[in-house]
Design a protein around this motif. Structure first.
Motif, short mmCIF file in Angstrom:
data_model
loop_
_atom_site.label_atom_id
_atom_site.label_comp_id
_atom_site.label_asym_id
_atom_site.label_seq_id
_atom_site.Cartn_x
_atom_site.Cartn_y
_atom_site.Cartn_z
N ILE A 239 0.90 -1.12 0.03
CA ILE A 239 0.21 0.10 -0.11
C ILE A 239 0.84 1.39 -0.06
O ILE A 239 0.79 2.13 -0.70
CB ILE A 239 -0.95 0.00 1.36
CG1 ILE A 239 -2.06 -1.10 1.15
CG2 ILE A 239 -1.49 1.39 1.31
CD1 ILE A 239 -2.70 -1.44 2.29
N LYS A 240 1.92 1.20 0.76
CA LYS A 240 2.87 2.51 0.89
C LYS A 240 3.40 2.75 -0.28
O LYS A 240 3.50 3.91 -0.76
CB LYS A 240 4.02 2.18 2.02
CG LYS A 240 3.45 2.51 3.39
CD LYS A 240 4.94 2.43 4.25
CE LYS A 240 4.25 2.28 5.64
NZ LYS A 240 5.40 1.44 6.25
N MET A 241 3.96 1.82 -0.94
CA MET A 241 4.58 1.94 -2.30
C MET A 241 3.60 2.52 -3.16
O MET A 241 3.92 3.22 -4.22
CB MET A 241 5.37 0.78 -2.72
CG MET A 241 6.26 0.98 -3.94
SD MET A 241 7.65 -0.12 -4.19
CE MET A 241 8.39 0.45 -5.74
N ALA A 242 2.57 1.75 -3.16
CA ALA A 242 1.41 2.16 -4.27
C ALA A 242 0.96 3.57 -4.12
O ALA A 242 0.66 4.23 -5.16
CB ALA A 242 0.19 1.15 -4.24
N LYS A 243 0.82 3.97 -2.95
CA LYS A 243 0.44 5.65 -2.48
C LYS A 243 1.66 6.39 -3.18
O LYS A 243 1.12 7.43 -3.72
CB LYS A 243 0.33 5.47 -1.11
CG LYS A 243 -0.75 6.39 -0.60
CD LYS A 243 -0.52 6.57 0.81
CE LYS A 243 -1.80 6.64 1.47
NZ LYS A 243 -1.76 6.94 3.02
N ASP A 244 2.83 6.04 -2.94
CA ASP A 244 3.80 6.95 -3.17
C ASP A 244 3.98 6.95 -4.74
O ASP A 244 4.20 8.19 -5.41
CB ASP A 244 5.20 6.51 -2.75
CG ASP A 244 5.32 6.57 -1.33
OD1 ASP A 244 4.52 7.26 -0.77
OD2 ASP A 244 6.36 5.92 -0.64
N ASN A 245 3.51 6.04 -5.58
CA ASN A 245 3.53 6.05 -7.06
C ASN A 245 2.26 6.36 -7.77
O ASN A 245 1.97 6.20 -8.83
CB ASN A 245 4.07 4.90 -7.32
CG ASN A 245 5.79 4.69 -7.10
OD1 ASN A 245 6.46 5.06 -7.89
ND2 ASN A 245 5.97 4.17 -6.01
N ASN A 246 1.37 6.50 -6.86
CA ASN A 246 -0.14 6.73 -7.30
C ASN A 246 -0.61 5.55 -8.35
O ASN A 246 -1.17 5.77 -9.19
CB ASN A 246 -0.35 8.16 -8.20
CG ASN A 246 -1.61 8.69 -8.34
OD1 ASN A 246 -2.42 8.23 -7.47
ND2 ASN A 246 -1.67 9.40 -9.33
N VAL A 247 -0.22 4.40 -7.71
CA VAL A 247 -1.00 3.29 -8.72
C VAL A 247 -2.01 2.72 -7.74
O VAL A 247 -1.90 2.42 -6.62
CB VAL A 247 0.35 2.28 -8.56
CG1 VAL A 247 -0.28 0.80 -9.02
CG2 VAL A 247 1.36 2.95 -9.52
#
Ligand code: SF4
Length: 351
Positions: free
Chosen positions: A115-123
């Protein structure tokens, strides 16, 4: 009554809200076989597929994603099970969305990392629960993948996302049983404001699988449930796209490609109507325009249907009358019927 969901952007494609129901499919190649995967996606694109998913089962698959993305025109989705690190890699490779099955990703912290990485990359992330892969704890409680078990599994997963203030979500909870899937989606549609991806999973070979999918997805869509659809068939994935548009066209939710209307044939028919219909269907494949083409066996319903369609033929004994835009055009011998029908179509449509 359709309950409008929040809009989620998958690359340039928007789902939810008032956007059209989006058609998706999944590649059946090894994703790391980049050439074959790209070729299959291009065939899907040509058939009208709007977003495409692919299995990411190891590091080589994940590392192929950026190259695949650069070579195709539609948004790509990485389908991840078991290993959260593959989801992180897929996001790093620039995919437009990921699908994870929280039931088999394991501990909550792993889902949270994704979730954190998706949030940072707007995915965006699809929470994709399947009746065949529920968490052990839920299966122990319910003993079988019942609708209650599936809904509980979705809720458990959604809680992790909501706790992390991540709303860039699509939800699916497809099952192989039509009635159970209908029950699950009716609950999810009430509970969540996130777009729903629908379909009957593992539906089978094209004929029976297509019918099962049409019943399941058709009932949901007609109730205003579903923002994106995949028809899961044991076949060339292009068939999945064709089947999805047949369902959407039939419900008037999309207007994609030609629709063939042909009569079931009875003792009044005096031509080889099945052959004529097959030839018309085959030649219609190259047309992208939405149009209705009627192929009818006799004068009982023939002229009426042929006149109502954009183009049509109403047959008699060894002959057929060709109609275009409601008008009778000419009478043609059976042997020339299909060729002349397509001459008339080509004169009237820009393809
Ligand atoms: S259109 Fe004529 S031939 Fe075809 S099913 Fe109806 S009655 Fe029979």
């Amino acid at each position: 009554m359709r309950r409008l969901k929040r809009v989620v952007e998958i690359g340039k494609v928007k789902i939810g809200g008032n956007n059209p129901i989006v058609v998706q499919s999944m590649t059946k190649t090894k994703t790391r076989d980049i050439k074959r995967t790209i070729n299959q996606i291009r065939r899907l694109q040509n058939a009208g597929c709007e977003i495409v998913r692919m299995a990411v089962v190891n590091k080589d698959d994940a590392l192929s994603l950026s190259c695949i993305k650069k070579s195709v025109a539609i948004p790509i989705i990485a389908d991840i099970h078991f290993d959260y690190r593959l989801a992180l890699k897929a996001i790093g490779e620039g995919v437009d969305k990921i699908r994870i099955n929280p039931g088999n990703i394991g501990e909550k912290w792993k889902v949270t990392e994704v979730i954190k990485m998706a949030k940072d990359n707007n995915v965006p992330i699809r929470i994709g629960v399947n009746s065949g892969s529920l968490p052990k704890s839920i299966l122990k409680k319910y003993r079988h993948p019942t609708p209650g078990a599936i809904v509980e599994s979705v809720n458990d997963a959604a809680k992790i996302f909501i706790k992390n203030r991540f709303n860039n979500i699509v939800i699916s909870a497809k099952g192989a049983d039509v009635k159970d899937t209908l029950s699950v989606y009716k609950v999810l549609n009430k509970q969540f404001n996130y777009p729903l991806h629908i379909g009957i999973t593992e539906a089978g070979l094209p004929f029976r699988g297509g019918i099962k999918s049409a019943v399941g997805s058709g009932v949901l869509l007609n109730a205003g449930i579903g923002d994106t659809i995949r028809i899961s068939l044991t076949s060339d994935p292009v068939m999945e796209v064709v089947a999805a548009y047949e369902i959407l066209n039939a419900l008037g939710l999309r207007q994609h490609g030609p629709i063939l209307i042909s009569c079931p044939i009875c003792g009044r028919c005096e031509v080889n109507l099945a052959r004529i219909a097959r030839r018309v269907e085959s030649r219609l494949k190259k047309y992208k325009n939405f149009m209705k083409v009627a192929v009818m066996g006799c004068v009982v319903n023939g002229p009426g249907e042929a006149r109502e369609a954009d183009f049509g033929v109403a047959c008699g004994k060894g002959v057929g009358i060709i109609f275009a835009k409601g008008k009778e055009i000419r009478r043609v011998r059976e042997t020339k019927l299909v060729d002349i029908l397509f001459e008339v179509i080509d004169e009237n449509v820009d393809n």
